[in-house]
Design a protein around this motif. Structure first.
Motif, PDB file in Angstrom:
ATOM      1  N   ASN A  29     -46.573   3.147  -6.194  1.00  0.00           N
ATOM      2  CA  ASN A  29     -46.829   3.521  -4.817  1.00  0.00           C
ATOM      3  C   ASN A  29     -47.308   4.965  -4.788  1.00  0.00           C
ATOM      4  O   ASN A  29     -46.631   5.854  -5.277  1.00  0.00           O
ATOM      5  CB  ASN A  29     -45.549   3.364  -3.990  1.00  0.00           C
ATOM      6  N   SER A  30     -48.469   5.195  -4.188  1.00  0.00           N
ATOM      7  CA  SER A  30     -49.007   6.557  -4.159  1.00  0.00           C
ATOM      8  C   SER A  30     -48.470   7.372  -2.989  1.00  0.00           C
ATOM      9  O   SER A  30     -48.777   8.544  -2.864  1.00  0.00           O
ATOM     10  CB  SER A  30     -50.530   6.511  -4.101  1.00  0.00           C
ATOM     11  N   GLU A  31     -47.679   6.751  -2.104  1.00  0.00           N
ATOM     12  CA  GLU A  31     -47.106   7.471  -0.978  1.00  0.00           C
ATOM     13  C   GLU A  31     -46.001   8.410  -1.459  1.00  0.00           C
ATOM     14  O   GLU A  31     -45.227   8.058  -2.338  1.00  0.00           O
ATOM     15  CB  GLU A  31     -46.519   6.496   0.038  1.00  0.00           C
ATOM     16  N   PRO A  32     -45.901   9.603  -0.883  1.00  0.00           N
ATOM     17  CA  PRO A  32     -44.813  10.503  -1.282  1.00  0.00           C
ATOM     18  C   PRO A  32     -43.467   9.959  -0.804  1.00  0.00           C
ATOM     19  O   PRO A  32     -43.379   9.310   0.227  1.00  0.00           O
ATOM     20  CB  PRO A  32     -45.150  11.818  -0.593  1.00  0.00           C
ATOM     21  N   GLN A  33     -42.429  10.249  -1.565  1.00  0.00           N
ATOM     22  CA  GLN A  33     -41.095   9.801  -1.203  1.00  0.00           C
ATOM     23  C   GLN A  33     -40.455  10.832  -0.283  1.00  0.00           C
ATOM     24  O   GLN A  33     -40.624  12.029  -0.444  1.00  0.00           O
ATOM     25  CB  GLN A  33     -40.245   9.637  -2.452  1.00  0.00           C
ATOM     26  N   LEU A  34     -39.683  10.339   0.696  1.00  0.00           N
ATOM     27  CA  LEU A  34     -38.984  11.209   1.622  1.00  0.00           C
ATOM     28  C   LEU A  34     -37.700  11.696   0.966  1.00  0.00           C
ATOM     29  O   LEU A  34     -36.883  10.908   0.515  1.00  0.00           O
ATOM     30  CB  LEU A  34     -38.660  10.459   2.914  1.00  0.00           C
ATOM     31  N   VAL A  35     -37.536  13.004   0.893  1.00  0.00           N
ATOM     32  CA  VAL A  35     -36.350  13.596   0.289  1.00  0.00           C
ATOM     33  C   VAL A  35     -35.559  14.262   1.399  1.00  0.00           C
ATOM     34  O   VAL A  35     -36.090  15.058   2.167  1.00  0.00           O
ATOM     35  CB  VAL A  35     -36.734  14.628  -0.788  1.00  0.00           C
ATOM     36  N   THR A  36     -34.279  13.921   1.472  1.00  0.00           N
ATOM     37  CA  THR A  36     -33.438  14.525   2.504  1.00  0.00           C
ATOM     38  C   THR A  36     -32.534  15.566   1.875  1.00  0.00           C
ATOM     39  O   THR A  36     -32.103  15.430   0.735  1.00  0.00           O
ATOM     40  CB  THR A  36     -32.588  13.455   3.214  1.00  0.00           C
ATOM     41  N   LYS A  37     -32.236  16.596   2.643  1.00  0.00           N
ATOM     42  CA  LYS A  37     -31.366  17.668   2.194  1.00  0.00           C
ATOM     43  C   LYS A  37     -29.922  17.246   2.415  1.00  0.00           C
ATOM     44  O   LYS A  37     -29.599  16.664   3.455  1.00  0.00           O
ATOM     45  CB  LYS A  37     -31.668  18.918   3.012  1.00  0.00           C
ATOM     46  N   PRO A  38     -29.036  17.533   1.469  1.00  0.00           N
ATOM     47  CA  PRO A  38     -27.632  17.187   1.705  1.00  0.00           C
ATOM     48  C   PRO A  38     -27.062  18.022   2.852  1.00  0.00           C
ATOM     49  O   PRO A  38     -27.446  19.172   3.055  1.00  0.00           O
ATOM     50  CB  PRO A  38     -26.935  17.510   0.387  1.00  0.00           C
ATOM     51  N   ALA A  39     -26.161  17.420   3.600  1.00  0.00           N
ATOM     52  CA  ALA A  39     -25.557  18.115   4.736  1.00  0.00           C
ATOM     53  C   ALA A  39     -24.687  19.262   4.235  1.00  0.00           C
ATOM     54  O   ALA A  39     -23.872  19.102   3.335  1.00  0.00           O
ATOM     55  CB  ALA A  39     -24.721  17.142   5.554  1.00  0.00           C
ATOM     56  N   THR A  40     -24.885  20.448   4.804  1.00  0.00           N
ATOM     57  CA  THR A  40     -24.094  21.622   4.419  1.00  0.00           C
ATOM     58  C   THR A  40     -23.435  22.206   5.660  1.00  0.00           C
ATOM     59  O   THR A  40     -23.866  21.995   6.795  1.00  0.00           O
ATOM     60  CB  THR A  40     -24.966  22.701   3.754  1.00  0.00           C
TER      61      THR A  40
END
Length: 89
Positions: A58-69
């Motif tokens: 898949n050439s679509e970028p992956q969504l990366v979420t920030k951990p809750a701080t």
């Protein structure tokens, strides 16, 4: 032995394994047996399969979420006393 590409005027391009000593000699076309000239082609160099490993389905970028701080908790320590690395200034 390296693989060389040759062009036959009637049949087109074909590949042939040859020794380096015979690389500049014309080759006979496997279909019509006419003499064919060698053409320049880019060598196929693969460095440990790095190009193959970097490709993804898949050439679509992956969504990366920030951990809750905790917003009240400051990760960086505050410096007291200016710039300690600039001694005598």
């Amino acid at each position: 032995m390296p693989l060389y590409e040759f062009r036959c005027n009637g049949c087109g391009i074909f590949d042939e394994w040859r020794t380096m000593n015979d690389s500049s000699n014309p080759a006979n076309c496997p279909d019509c047996q006419e003499s064919a000239k060698r053409i320049f082609s880019i060598p196929g160099v693969r460095l440990n399969g790095a190009l193959r490993l970097n490709k993804t389905a898949n050439s679509e970028p992956q969504l990366v979420t920030k951990p809750a701080t905790d917003p009240d908790k400051n990760i960086r320590a505050k410096s007291h006393g200016g710039r300690p690395w600039m001694l005598g200034h």
